[in-house]
Structures are given as structure tokens and as C-alpha cells.
Design an enzyme around this catalytic site. Structure first.
Site, mmCIF file in Angstrom:
data_model
loop_
_atom_site.group_PDB
_atom_site.id
_atom_site.type_symbol
_atom_site.label_atom_id
_atom_site.label_comp_id
_atom_site.label_asym_id
_atom_site.label_seq_id
_atom_site.Cartn_x
_atom_site.Cartn_y
_atom_site.Cartn_z
ATOM 1 N N SER A 153 0.850 -1.189 0.000
ATOM 2 C CA SER A 153 0.000 0.000 0.000
ATOM 3 C C SER A 153 0.886 1.238 0.000
ATOM 4 C CB SER A 153 -0.952 -0.022 1.199
ATOM 5 O OG SER A 153 -1.883 1.035 1.110
ATOM 6 N N THR A 154 0.744 2.113 0.994
ATOM 7 C CA THR A 154 1.498 3.369 1.023
ATOM 8 C C THR A 154 3.000 3.113 0.946
ATOM 9 O OG1 THR A 154 -0.225 4.236 2.480
ATOM 10 C CG2 THR A 154 1.787 5.529 2.267
ATOM 11 N N HIS A 179 -2.356 -1.104 -3.639
ATOM 12 C CA HIS A 179 -3.518 -0.230 -3.460
ATOM 13 C C HIS A 179 -3.394 0.978 -4.372
ATOM 14 C CE1 HIS A 179 -4.149 -1.879 0.901
ATOM 15 N NE2 HIS A 179 -4.592 -2.713 -0.017
ATOM 16 N N MET A 272 -0.330 1.289 5.207
ATOM 17 C CA MET A 272 -1.096 1.677 6.385
ATOM 18 C C MET A 272 -2.245 0.693 6.606
ATOM 19 S SD MET A 272 -2.783 5.424 7.066
ATOM 20 C CE MET A 272 -1.186 6.162 6.677
#
Length: 331
Positions: A153-154, A179, A272
Site C-alpha cells: 500500500s502506502t 492499493h 497503512m
């Protein structure tokens, strides 16, 4: 081919933006010379003597903006947009990539933005497959029945690229959930495709998971791993957000646990929240080898931490070691 540092031009009317991004890039050894300007006219003037490999430009740059630069320049342009902006026009114009600024100007948001900008600049500037780091030694061909699944993700665009460019091109197939919203994953896959000998593409429903290739989940669709007599393939399915995301890492990992069991390797990278943590645990319980990125190299130590805390991780490691761990496990 030896690594060649990248020359960058940052064009944005915000002094804070230029300062933060140039500082972040100066700490990354991939970048050699970084210049900054605040307007289109300054960019045009500087380009008479400076030949960057890539430009990062604000969509609303004074005197022209990223759209004008994309039309007039032959170098790749990564366009930067304010929150809640539709960048579709810049895709049509031929932007090498696009980045949306966060609504939240906190330190972590800037770190995530700079991480994304760095990886997209690296990918956009890569001519074909010329910028390739030294890869890990190739595993034997007996690994053909295996499959590798990666979730992030992040900060994950950079982390995934770091792994891909270090892997040899005869590995078992790779399936990735990053993501990202719809409209971004296809371009991200195209840019990753130039980092190594691995063929990278946005997944389509029914695509086969083949040796030496990687499939990235389309934004807005869940990706599931399936298997038939011909080997592994993927299903792209619509559905509600899982763990707050679509595509969800957890959906991919759960399907890998059921479909591949001990034949799978699961990798959970920076991000996150908790997406993928329980899915990685299910993979480990099914006999898979599981890897989690360590805190020191994560942009956000959320998803890997959640997985580690519930016992889902066989090996926790720095990002730079993960490619070697994958190859070693396949021997």
C-alpha cells in the site's frame, strides 16, 4: 548494464514542494543531478542547456503547466495534481505517469508522496530495460509449479519496483496487489515492465500466471488466484471493499492460501492499516513461505507490523534483502 544516475527537473510553483521533493531525491542514489524551476518559462529556458531524463511538473504550473510540457517536450513528464483532480486528460496527452497530492500535509503524507514520486521518476526515465540493478542468482527450473504473491500500500510502488528489478527473469509467476485507484494500475504496470527482464502487465480476467511474468491487480477490482490443469491463472472480480480496499491484498492472499498452499511465497510490504495480515497468516498456516518488510525500510510500518504481530511472518527482512530471500527459498 551498469546503473546510470538519473537527471531530474522539478517544475512547480510551490517552493515548499520543490524543496521537499528535491531533498528526498537527493538522498536517493538513483538520482544524480536535480534542478528546480517555478514556471514554464524557466523550464523552457533551462532545457536549452540542461537535458534531464525525466521532469516532474505541476498540472497548474504558471505559464503552461504539465499539459503544455507533455505536448512540447520529448522527455517523459510525471504530472502532479492537487487532491480531487481528474488526471484523465493527462493520460490522454501522454503523461509518463501522474501523482495526486494528499489532502493532508502531515510528514507521513509527504514521505509517501516523495516515495511515489521517486519510483515513478525512475520508472518513467528507464529506456527499455537499461536501468537494471544486479539481480539475485536464478533458481533452478524445478520451481515452475510455484507462485509468488505480493501485497503493498502506502510506499509500495517504490518497494515493489525495488523487488522486481532485483529478480531474475525465470522465476515462477508473480501476482501483485498494490492499493491504487482505477486508471493508474495499467500505467504503473507499463512502467514496471521496463525495470527488469520480468514481463509486467495489468491483469485481465483469466490471464495465466506464467514464469518470468508479473500481473498487477486492476484498480477497483479484487484479484484472486485460481488453478486448473494448465496451472495458475487469475480472476478479476467486482466486490465491496475488503479491509477498506479494492483491490484488497487480503483477498489475493486468502485465495493463494486455498489454491497454492505450500507452493506459494507471500510477501507483505509497506502500507497503512492491516490489509493482508490475516491473509498472510492463512498462507503460512497452509504451508507457504511468508516474508514481511521490516520497520526500518517501510514508509508506513502498518500492514507488515500487523502480520508480524499475529505470527503470519516466517521471515521479516529489509526491503533490499527480499528478492534474495525469494530466490533462496526457491532453490
Amino acid at each position: 548494464m551498469p546503473f546510470r544516475p538519473i537527471k531530474v527537473l522539478i517544475a512547480h510553483d510551490s517552493l515548499i514542494f520543490r524543496s521537499v521533493l528535491s531533498d528526498a531525491m537527493s538522498r536517493d542514489p538513483a538520482f544524480d543531478e536535480i534542478r528546480t524551476v517555478s514556471s514554464f518559462s524557466e523550464a523552457a529556458s533551462l532545457l536549452r542547456t540542461y537535458e534531464p531524463d525525466v521532469m516532474i511538473a505541476g498540472a497548474e504550473l504558471r505559464g503552461g503547466g504539465a499539459g503544455t510540457l507533455i505536448k512540447e517536450l520529448k522527455i517523459p513528464v510525471v504530472a502532479v495534481f492537487p487532491p480531487e483532480t481528474d488526471p484523465a486528460e493527462y493520460h490522454r496527452l501522454g503523461a509518463a505517469d501522474v501523482i495526486l497530492l494528499s489532502k493532508n500535509p502531515e510528514k507521513k503524507s509527504w514521505e509517501a508522496f516523495c516515495s511515489e514520486a521517486c519510483v515513478k521518476a525512475k520508472i518513467a526515465s528507464a529506456p527499455g530495460k537499461s536501468r537494471v540493478l544486479k539481480t539475485a542468482a536464478a533458481p533452478p527450473k524445478t520451481a515452475a509449479s510455484r507462485v509468488i504473491v505480493i501485497g503493498a500500500s502506502t510506499g509500495g510502488t517504490d518497494a515493489t519496483a525495488e523487488i522486481i528489478k532485483r529478480l531474475p527473469n525465470n522465476l515462477p509467476g508473480i501476482v501483485i496487489v498494490q492499493h491504487m485507484p482505477s486508471g493508474f494500475t495499467k500505467m504503473y504496470a507499463q512502467r514496471l515492465n521496463g525495470l527488469s527482464g520480468i514481463s509486467v502487465a495489468e491483469a485481465r480476467d483469466g490471464d495465466r500466471v506464467e514464469r518470468g511474468s508479473a500481473l498487477i491487480a486492476p484498480g477497483g477490482l479484487h484479484l484472486q488466484l485460481k488453478k486448473d490443469a494448465g496451472g495458475y491463472y487469475v480472476k478479476c472480480v467486482q466486490g465491496a471493499r475488503v479491509n477498506g480496499h479494492c483491490p484488497s491484498v487480503g483477498v489475493l492472499f486468502d485465495s493463494a492460501a486455498k489454491t497454492a498452499g505450500r507452493e506459494a511465497i507471500g510477501v507483505l510490504l509497506t502500507g497503512m492499516g492491516k490489509d493482508g495480515a490475516e491473509g498472510l497468516l492463512h498462507m503460512r498456516q497452509a504451508g507457504a513461505y511468508t516474508i514481511g518488510q521490516d520497520e526500518a525500510t517501510c514508509v508506513v510500518y502498518g500492514m507488515p507490523m500487523a502480520a508480524y504481530e499475529i505470527g503470519a511472518v516466517v521471515k521479516q527482512a529489509p526491503l533490499q534483502q527480499i528478492a534474495d530471500l525469494i530466490v533462496q527459498h526457491l532453490k
